[in-house]
Design a protein around this motif. Sequence first.
Motif, PDB file in Angstrom:
ATOM      1  N   HIS A  36       0.833  -1.207   0.000  1.00 25.68           N
ATOM      2  CA  HIS A  36       0.000   0.000   0.000  1.00 25.68           C
ATOM      3  C   HIS A  36       0.871   1.263   0.000  1.00 25.68           C
ATOM      4  O   HIS A  36       0.618   2.205  -0.746  1.00 25.68           O
ATOM      5  CB  HIS A  36      -0.932  -0.002   1.205  1.00 25.68           C
ATOM      6  N   ARG A  44       1.777  12.927  -1.755  1.00 27.18           N
ATOM      7  CA  ARG A  44       1.052  12.827  -0.481  1.00 27.18           C
ATOM      8  C   ARG A  44       1.993  12.732   0.717  1.00 27.18           C
ATOM      9  O   ARG A  44       1.567  12.871   1.859  1.00 27.18           O
ATOM     10  CB  ARG A  44       0.057  11.671  -0.510  1.00 27.18           C
ATOM     11  N   ALA A  71      -5.299   7.533   7.363  1.00 24.20           N
ATOM     12  CA  ALA A  71      -6.685   7.900   7.661  1.00 24.20           C
ATOM     13  C   ALA A  71      -7.599   6.683   7.721  1.00 24.20           C
ATOM     14  O   ALA A  71      -8.730   6.769   8.182  1.00 24.20           O
ATOM     15  CB  ALA A  71      -7.197   8.891   6.626  1.00 24.20           C
ATOM     16  N   GLY A  72      -7.126   5.543   7.224  1.00 25.47           N
ATOM     17  CA  GLY A  72      -7.952   4.331   7.277  1.00 25.47           C
ATOM     18  C   GLY A  72      -8.861   4.172   6.080  1.00 25.47           C
ATOM     19  O   GLY A  72      -9.886   3.506   6.176  1.00 25.47           O
ATOM     20  N   ASP A  73      -8.515   4.785   4.949  1.00 21.92           N
ATOM     21  CA  ASP A  73      -9.425   4.661   3.805  1.00 21.92           C
ATOM     22  C   ASP A  73      -9.012   3.618   2.755  1.00 21.92           C
ATOM     23  O   ASP A  73      -9.551   3.609   1.664  1.00 21.92           O
ATOM     24  CB  ASP A  73      -9.714   6.034   3.176  1.00 21.92           C
ATOM     25  N   THR A  74      -8.097   2.753   3.089  1.00 22.44           N
ATOM     26  CA  THR A  74      -7.840   1.578   2.234  1.00 22.44           C
ATOM     27  C   THR A  74      -7.880   0.331   3.126  1.00 22.44           C
ATOM     28  O   THR A  74      -7.791   0.446   4.356  1.00 22.44           O
ATOM     29  CB  THR A  74      -6.445   1.639   1.572  1.00 22.44           C
ATOM     30  N   GLU A  77      -4.813   0.052   5.370  1.00 21.03           N
ATOM     31  CA  GLU A  77      -4.817   1.014   6.490  1.00 21.03           C
ATOM     32  C   GLU A  77      -5.853   0.608   7.540  1.00 21.03           C
ATOM     33  O   GLU A  77      -5.605   0.711   8.746  1.00 21.03           O
ATOM     34  CB  GLU A  77      -5.089   2.435   5.976  1.00 21.03           C
ATOM     35  N   LYS A  78      -7.010   0.132   7.056  1.00 21.52           N
ATOM     36  CA  LYS A  78      -8.049  -0.337   8.002  1.00 21.52           C
ATOM     37  C   LYS A  78      -7.531  -1.500   8.837  1.00 21.52           C
ATOM     38  O   LYS A  78      -7.762  -1.560  10.042  1.00 21.52           O
ATOM     39  CB  LYS A  78      -9.300  -0.793   7.253  1.00 21.52           C
TER      40      LYS A  78
END
Length: 209
Positions: A36, A44, A71-74, A77-78
């Motif tokens: 990722h 970024r 931010a937890g949006d993939t 990341e989650k």
Amino acid sequence: MDETLFGQIAQDLEKQGYSVRPGALPGGLATALLSHQHTISSERFKSAGIGRGDNYLGNESVRTDEVCWIAGDTAAEKAWLDWTANLQAFLNRRLFLGLFSFESHFAHYGAGDYYKRHYDAFKGEANRVLSVVAYFNSDWTSEDGGELVIYKDEHDNEGVKVAPVFGTLVTFLSEEFPHEVLPARRDRTSIAGWFRVNTSVADRVDPPS
Ligand code: OGA
Ligand code: MN
């Protein structure tokens, strides 16, 4: 499985205030985070020390790495945020740390990059309580530099060196241990994160991260 590891981390923290656990990150999670990280565009990644929480010292020469907040949006990341939430819940049950929220970022150090000796939190501010650092670098050798050095206290000038090897997880009490990242000689990827206590007072509500 995680419970065994979390138990070992809790014991390390109780005994010495820090924990170094090679191979701690579940393999699938570590691999997913590394792939990722490769997909995040270089735009970024922002010079660290600018903005959000990191400009304590207001001195850009303290660190030269670049960071990208999670931010937890993939899915990757989650999965990371789920895993650290489990660690948080475990440590709260076992050590009564009262950890309330978590924030973390990828950090990229190119050749020559470093982060000079610093604390992640200052006594009395009761904010960042527990630091966690995870490493994603395969085939790291002693020639590659880039070690994390954890100092036992403000007077320690020797410290404990940790190579940023894929899968290694470091945790330490944020107010207790000055630490630094020695100059890396090749690309070095990590995630640094912080568990915080709730510092809400009366009419001011603390944002979760
Ligand atoms: C930090 C930090 C250590 C590392 O970001 O505050 O100390 O090894 N990182 O990346
Ligand atoms: Mn730090």
